[in-house]
Design an enzyme around this catalytic site. Structure first.
Site, PDB file in Angstrom:
ATOM      1  N   GLY A  72       0.795  -1.282  -0.075  1.00 35.97           N
ATOM      2  CA  GLY A  72      -0.002   0.092  -0.175  1.00 35.97           C
ATOM      3  C   GLY A  72       0.768   1.224  -0.008  1.00 35.97           C
ATOM      4  O   GLY A  72       0.274   2.312   0.175  1.00 35.97           O
ATOM      5  N   ASN A 126       5.153   5.632 -11.390  1.00 38.97           N
ATOM      6  CA  ASN A 126       4.385   4.261 -10.947  1.00 38.97           C
ATOM      7  C   ASN A 126       2.887   4.492 -11.235  1.00 38.97           C
ATOM      8  O   ASN A 126       2.058   4.977 -10.151  1.00 38.97           O
ATOM      9  CB  ASN A 126       4.520   3.933  -9.475  1.00 38.97           C
ATOM     10  CG  ASN A 126       3.628   2.649  -9.329  1.00 38.97           C
ATOM     11  OD1 ASN A 126       3.022   1.958 -10.294  1.00 38.97           O
ATOM     12  ND2 ASN A 126       3.610   2.270  -7.988  1.00 38.97           N
ATOM     13  N   CYS A 129      -0.910   2.707 -10.044  1.00 34.89           N
ATOM     14  CA  CYS A 129      -1.454   2.944  -8.886  1.00 34.89           C
ATOM     15  C   CYS A 129      -3.058   3.474  -9.030  1.00 34.89           C
ATOM     16  O   CYS A 129      -3.233   4.232  -9.963  1.00 34.89           O
ATOM     17  CB  CYS A 129      -0.708   4.110  -7.799  1.00 34.89           C
ATOM     18  SG  CYS A 129      -0.467   5.276  -8.824  1.00 34.89           S
ATOM     19  N   LYS A 164       5.637   3.415 -15.491  1.00 34.37           N
ATOM     20  CA  LYS A 164       5.883   2.028 -15.332  1.00 34.37           C
ATOM     21  C   LYS A 164       4.217   1.497 -15.487  1.00 34.37           C
ATOM     22  O   LYS A 164       3.179   2.005 -14.693  1.00 34.37           O
ATOM     23  CB  LYS A 164       6.101   1.649 -14.027  1.00 34.37           C
ATOM     24  CG  LYS A 164       5.938  -0.079 -13.436  1.00 34.37           C
ATOM     25  CD  LYS A 164       6.861  -0.079 -12.350  1.00 34.37           C
ATOM     26  CE  LYS A 164       6.597  -1.380 -11.888  1.00 34.37           C
ATOM     27  NZ  LYS A 164       7.393  -1.674 -10.625  1.00 34.37           N
ATOM     28  N   ASN A 191       4.061  -3.917 -13.882  1.00 36.30           N
ATOM     29  CA  ASN A 191       3.786  -3.948 -12.412  1.00 36.30           C
ATOM     30  C   ASN A 191       3.335  -5.409 -12.095  1.00 36.30           C
ATOM     31  O   ASN A 191       3.231  -6.039 -12.864  1.00 36.30           O
ATOM     32  CB  ASN A 191       2.980  -2.764 -11.852  1.00 36.30           C
ATOM     33  CG  ASN A 191       3.260  -2.348 -10.544  1.00 36.30           C
ATOM     34  OD1 ASN A 191       3.249  -3.095  -9.598  1.00 36.30           O
ATOM     35  ND2 ASN A 191       3.504  -0.772 -10.404  1.00 36.30           N
ATOM     36  N   GLY A 216       6.550 -12.596  -9.095  1.00 39.74           N
ATOM     37  CA  GLY A 216       7.419 -13.714  -9.061  1.00 39.74           C
ATOM     38  C   GLY A 216       7.193 -14.616 -10.192  1.00 39.74           C
ATOM     39  O   GLY A 216       6.777 -14.296 -11.168  1.00 39.74           O
ATOM     40  N   GLY A 243       8.773 -11.679 -12.820  1.00 41.14           N
ATOM     41  CA  GLY A 243       9.007 -12.882 -12.560  1.00 41.14           C
ATOM     42  C   GLY A 243      10.692 -13.168 -12.956  1.00 41.14           C
ATOM     43  O   GLY A 243      10.994 -14.413 -12.943  1.00 41.14           O
ATOM     44  N   THR A 265      10.769  -9.722  -6.912  1.00 39.96           N
ATOM     45  CA  THR A 265      10.469 -10.852  -5.942  1.00 39.96           C
ATOM     46  C   THR A 265      11.814 -11.841  -5.833  1.00 39.96           C
ATOM     47  O   THR A 265      11.920 -12.175  -4.738  1.00 39.96           O
ATOM     48  CB  THR A 265       9.372 -11.673  -6.319  1.00 39.96           C
ATOM     49  OG1 THR A 265       8.381 -10.858  -6.601  1.00 39.96           O
ATOM     50  CG2 THR A 265       8.901 -12.698  -5.587  1.00 39.96           C
TER      51      THR A 265
HETATM   52  C1  LIG Z   1       6.900  -6.217  -1.830  1.00 42.30           C
HETATM   53  C2  LIG Z   1       6.500  -5.443  -3.243  1.00 42.30           C
HETATM   54  C3  LIG Z   1       6.598  -4.180  -3.201  1.00 42.30           C
HETATM   55  C4  LIG Z   1       6.353  -3.420  -4.530  1.00 42.30           C
HETATM   56  N1  LIG Z   1       6.107  -2.065  -4.347  1.00 42.30           N
HETATM   57  C5  LIG Z   1       6.091  -1.433  -5.628  1.00 42.30           C
HETATM   58  C6  LIG Z   1       6.101   0.077  -5.652  1.00 42.30           C
HETATM   59  O1  LIG Z   1       6.258   0.703  -4.647  1.00 42.30           O
HETATM   60  N2  LIG Z   1       6.030   0.589  -6.535  1.00 42.30           N
HETATM   61  C7  LIG Z   1       6.240   0.017  -7.901  1.00 42.30           C
HETATM   62  O2  LIG Z   1       6.070   0.636  -9.042  1.00 42.30           O
HETATM   63  N3  LIG Z   1       6.228  -1.538  -7.815  1.00 42.30           N
HETATM   64  C8  LIG Z   1       5.912  -1.939  -6.750  1.00 42.30           C
HETATM   65  N4  LIG Z   1       6.114  -3.361  -6.839  1.00 42.30           N
HETATM   66  C9  LIG Z   1       6.153  -4.011  -8.138  1.00 42.30           C
HETATM   67  C10 LIG Z   1       7.553  -4.607  -8.715  1.00 42.30           C
HETATM   68  O3  LIG Z   1       8.256  -3.507  -8.896  1.00 42.30           O
HETATM   69  C11 LIG Z   1       7.318  -5.345  -9.610  1.00 42.30           C
HETATM   70  O4  LIG Z   1       6.959  -4.609 -10.881  1.00 42.30           O
HETATM   71  C12 LIG Z   1       6.556  -6.701  -9.631  1.00 42.30           C
HETATM   72  O5  LIG Z   1       6.972  -7.263  -8.285  1.00 42.30           O
HETATM   73  C13 LIG Z   1       6.858  -7.587 -10.810  1.00 42.30           C
HETATM   74  O6  LIG Z   1       8.157  -8.137 -10.867  1.00 42.30           O
HETATM   75  P1  LIG Z   1       8.845  -9.205 -10.101  1.00 42.30           P
HETATM   76  O7  LIG Z   1       8.031 -10.523 -10.469  1.00 42.30           O
HETATM   77  O8  LIG Z   1      10.211  -9.559 -10.428  1.00 42.30           O
HETATM   78  O9  LIG Z   1       8.615  -9.219  -8.562  1.00 42.30           O
HETATM   79  C14 LIG Z   1       6.031  -3.965  -5.549  1.00 42.30           C
HETATM   80  C15 LIG Z   1       6.250  -5.458  -5.615  1.00 42.30           C
HETATM   81  C16 LIG Z   1       6.304  -6.254  -4.148  1.00 42.30           C
HETATM   82  C17 LIG Z   1       6.563  -7.702  -4.429  1.00 42.30           C
END
Ligand SMILES: Cc1cc2nc3c(=O)[nH]c(=O)nc-3n(C[C@H](O)[C@H](O)[C@H](O)COP(=O)(O)O)c2cc1C
Ligand SMILES: Cc1cc2nc3c(=O)[nH]c(=O)nc-3n(C[C@H](O)[C@H](O)[C@H](O)COP(=O)(O)OP(=O)(O)OC[C@H]3O[C@@H](n4cnc5c(N)ncnc54)[C@H](O)[C@@H]3O)c2cc1C
Ligand code: FES
Lengths: 309, 281
Positions: A72, A126, A129, A164, A191, A216, A243, A265
C-alpha cells in the site's frame, strides 16, 4: 577472449548493465549483501506526495511460484525522500531512479518537479496505482489517463521519465503508445497483477487488504507477452519486469524487446539474486559468442513453418 | 560467500546466504522437531532472539516459495552448529521436517535485533508459550553463564508438549509449568502466579513472546511493578532485510504509533511499546 559488453542505453542514460531492481523490492539495505555499484541502476520504492501509513497486515501471502503483496505504498513524503533517502545513494556510481506515485495528475506533476534534484538520474512514474479522479482505477489502465499523467510529469521535469505500466489493462499497446506520445523516455513493463487468496481453514482472505499484487515466476509469461506486444508498437526503450529470476529470463525478455530488466521478488528468495542473474547473463553471452548484450534486444525469431498437408 | 554478522554490525557485507548441511532433524514430541545445522563461525555469531531466514527445499508435493523465518534455538560455536525447534504447521515446516542428515539448505542470517540482557541483571523472568520457548531458550545459557538467575513460566497445551528439558538445557532454572488441560494456563491463574513471583523475588527484566494474552498481562504487570520487559514478535516476511515493508507491526514511538519492521527493527521489542494485538492468518 573478449569481455562481453553488458552496457545498454535507456534514452540519454547509459547503464553499465541491463539489470536493476524493481521498485519496492530494493533499498540500500541490500548493501549488506552485495556491492550496489554492480547494478545497472538503483530504483527505489515509490514515494507519494501525501504521507501514507500503508495497508493492513498481513501484507504478504505466498502462492505457487510467487507471492501476493498489499504493502500500500507507505510514504514519508517527497521532502523526506529528497533530504534523507537521496543522500543514502550518493556514494554509488549507479544512477538513482526515483519511483513516484500520486493520486491525481496535478500531484504527480508537482511530485516529479520536487524529485528533480541532483542525485536523481531519472523518474519512474508508477502509474499503476489507483487514480482518485477516475474512481480508483489505475492511470495506466487506459490510454487517456496515461497520456494525461505522463504529459503533466514531462512538462515539470528535465530528467528522463520512465512510465511503469500495469498488466491489468486490457489494452497494453494503446497504453504504451500513449505513454510514448506523452513524452516518456522509456516504459517499464510491468507492475504486479491484481490477485487474491483465501485461507480455507479460517475462510479469511490471506491479505489484510483482501486483494494484492501477484509477482514472481508465476507472472513471467504474462509480463513477457506484454513486453513483446509493446515492442511491436513503441520505439522508446522497454524495461521488462515480472518474474525474472535467472540470466535466461533476462535473455528471454531482451529477445521479446526489452532493453533492460528489473528484478523484484527474486531478491526475496536470494538477496544476491541480481548478482547471480548478471553472472548467468554474462556466461550465456560468453557461451553463445555474443559480444554485446544489447544485440539481443527484440531478436526473437517469430517465424512459423507454414502448415502444409 | 560473504561474512555473516548481526545485521547491524558494520562490515562490508554482513549478511550471509550460506548452504548449510543438516546434522540431525528429529521429533522432540508429537508436535515439535529439532533441527541441527552445521554452521560456519559467522552464523554462530547469532545472539539470543535473533533469527535466520530458511529456504526450505521442496519435498513431496510441498513447494514453499518464500523463505521461512525461524528463531535460533541454540547457538553452539564450539560445535559449529546452529539449532532450531519448530512446529510443523504448513508447506514450509513440512518440507523442513523431511530433511535428513547430510541434506543441505540455504540459510540467511543472523538477522534482527535480539533480547537485551544487561550484565547488571541479577534475576530475569521468562514467560513462554508453545514453540515460543524456542525463541527464548538461548537466553537461558547466556544468563546462567553470567550468574543471572532465571525463573520461567512455561505454558503448553499438555505436559507432553511442554519441552521443559529443551528449554532449560540442563541449566539451573526455576520452572513453573502451566497447562491448558488442567486450566492452570488460564490468564487469571497465570496472573496470580506471576504476582507471587513478582512479590517474592522481583526480577530485573521480563521476557516473553508472541501470545497476545500473555503480552497484555505482562504489559499490565510490568507497569504496576515497574519491571521492564521485552517481547519477541512474529509477522509474515518476504525479504527479512528491511526492504519490502511486509513485516510491520504497530509500535509506540515518541507519543505516536508507527509501523516498525519485525525483521530488522525487531523481532524483539520493548514490551510496553507494542501497540495492539495481532491475529495470525
Ligand atoms: C513487496 C513489493 C512491493 C512493491 N512495491 C512497488 C512500488 O512501490 N512501486 C512499484 O512501482 N512497484 C512495486 N512493486 C512491483 C515490482 O516493482 C514489480 O513490478 C513486480 O513485483 C513484478 O516483478 P517481480 O515478479 O520480479 O517481482 C512491488 C512488488 C513487491 C513484491
Ligand atoms: C522472527 C520469527 C521467529 C520464529 N521462530 C520460530 C521458531 O523458533 N519455531 C517455530 O516453530 N516457528 C517460528 N516462527 C514461525 C514460523 O516462521 C512459521 O511457523 C512458519 O513460517 C510457517 O511456515 P509454513 O509454511 O509451515 O506454514 P504456512 O502457514 O503454510 O505458511 C504460509 C506463509 O505464512 C508465513 N507464516 C505462517 N506462520 C507464521 C508465523 N507465525 N510468523 C511468521 N510468518 C508465518 C510463512 O512463512 C509462509 O510465508 C517464527 C516466526 C518469526 C517471524
Ligand atoms: S520482511 Fe521485508 S521488510 Fe521485513
Amino acid at each position: 577472449m573478449q569481455m562481453v559488453d553488458l552496457s545498454v542505453r535507456i534514452g540519454s542514460l547509459a547503464l553499465k548493465n541491463p539489470v536493476m531492481p524493481a521498485s519496492g523490492c530494493f533499498s540500500h539495505e541490500f548493501g549488506q549483501v552485495f556491492d550496489l555499484d554492480r547494478l545497472g541502476a538503483l530504483v527505489t520504492k515509490s514515494v507519494t506526495p501525501k504521507l501514507r501509513k500503508g495497508n493492513a497486515i498481513p501484507r504478504v501471502a505466498e502462492v505457487s511460484q510467487g507471492m501476493l503483496n498489499s504493502i500500500g505504498i507507505p510514504s514519508k513524503g517527497i521532502l523526506h525522500y529528497v533530504n534523507d533517502v537521496v543522500p543514502l545513494y550518493a556514494a554509488y556510481s549507479s544512477p538513482l531512479v526515483a519511483s513516484v506515485s500520486a493520486d491525481t495528475v496535478a500531484e504527480f506533476a508537482d511530485a516529479a518537479a520536487a524529485l528533480s534534484v541532483p542525485g536523481v538520474a531519472a523518474i519512474e512514474a508508477n502509474i499503476s496505482c489507483p487514480n482518485l479522479e477516475a474512481d480508483g482505477r489505475a492511470f495506466a489502465m487506459m490510454p487517456d489517463t496515461t497520456r494525461a499523467a505522463v504529459a503533466a510529469i514531462r512538462r515539470r521535469t528535465p530528467l528522463p521519465v520512465w512510465a511503469k505500466l500495469t498488466p491489468n489493462t486490457g489494452d497494453i499497446k494503446a497504453v504504451a503508445l500513449a505513454a510514448q506520445d506523452a513524452g516518456a523516455d522509456a516504459i517499464v513493463v510491468a507492475n504486479t497483477i491484481l490477485g487474491m487468496s483465501i485461507n480455507v481453514t479460517t475462510f479469511r482472505p490471506t491479505l489484510g487488504n483482501v486483494m494484492g499484487g501477484l509477482s514472481g515466476p508465476a507472472i513471467k509469461p504474462i509480463a513477457l507477452r506484454l513486453v513483446f506486444q509493446c515492442a511491436e508498437v513503441v520505439s522508446i526503450p522497454i524495461i521488462g519486469c515480472g518474474g525474472i529470476s535467472t540470466g535466461a529470463d533476462v535473455v528471454e525478455f531482451m529477445l521479446a524487446g526489452a532493453t533492460a530488466v528489473q528484478v523484484g521478488t527474486a531478491s526475496f528468495i536470494h538477496a544476491d539474486a541480481m548478482m547471480r542473474i548478471l553472472e548467468e547473463l554474462r556466461a550465456f553471452c560468453d557461451a553463445r559468442g555474443i559480444d554485446r548484450v544489447a544485440d539481443l534486444v527484440h531478436k526473437a525469431r517469430v517465424e512459423h513453418e507454414p502448415i502444409e498437408w | 560467500m560473504s561474512i555473516a554478522q548481526p545485521i547491524h554490525a558494520p562490515a562490508d557485507f554482513p549478511v550471509a546466504d550460506v548452504q548449510c548441511t543438516v546434522r540431525a532433524n528429529r521429533a522432540v514430541n508429537d508436535r515439535y522437531r529439532h533441527l541441527v545445522l552445521e554452521a560456519p563461525p559467522p552464523l554462530c555469531r547469532a545472539t539470543p532472539g535473533q533469527f535466520f531466514h530458511l529456504l526450505c527445499p521442496p519435498a513431496a508435493g510441498d513447494e514453499p516459495f518464500l523463505r521461512r523465518p525461524m528463531s535460533v534455538y541454540r547457538i553452539a560455536p564450539e560445535e559449529r552448529a546452529i539449532e532450531f525447534l519448530y512446529n510443523v504447521v504448513g508447506a514450509g515446516t513440512r518440507a523442513l521436517a523431511r530433511l535428513t542428515a547430510g541434506d543441505t539448505m540455504s540459510v540467511m542470517g543472523p538477522l534482527g535485533v535480539g533480547f537485551t540482557i544487561a550484565p547488571a541483571h541479577r534475576h530475569v523472568l521468562m514467560v513462554a508459550r508453545g514453540v515460543g520457548l524456542a525463541t527464548m531458550a538461548p537466553v537461558v545459557p547466556w544468563a546462567r553463564r553470567r550468574g543471572i538467575r532465571v525463573t520461567a513460566v512455561l505454558s503448553a497445551r499438555a505436559p507432553e508438549d511442554l519441552m521443559e528439558r529443551e528449554f532449560t538445557q540442563r541449566e539451573e532454572v526455576r520452572v513453573y509449568p502451566v497447562f491448558d488441560r488442567d486450566a492452570s494456563s488460564d490468564v487469571g491463574r497465570v496472573e496470580t502466579l506471576l504476582r507471587a513471583i513478582l512479590d517474592q523475588d522481583r526480577p530485573d527484566a521480563m521476557f516473553t513472546c508472541g501470545s497476545n494474552r500473555l503480552m497484555t498481562l505482562l504489559q499490565r504487570l510490568g507497569l504496576e511493578y515497574g519491571v521492564p520487559g521485552e517481547i519477541a514478535l512474529e509477522q509474515q516476511m518476504a525479504c527479512a532485510l528491511g526492504v519490502c515493508l511486509c513485516c510491520v507491526r504497530p509500535i509506540r514511538a515518541g507519543g505516536a504509533i508507527v509501523h516498525k519492521r519485525v525483521c530488522c527493527e525487531g523481532p524483539v521489542f520493548d514490551l510496553q511499546q507494542v501497540a495492539g494485538t495481532w491475529r495470525h492468518g
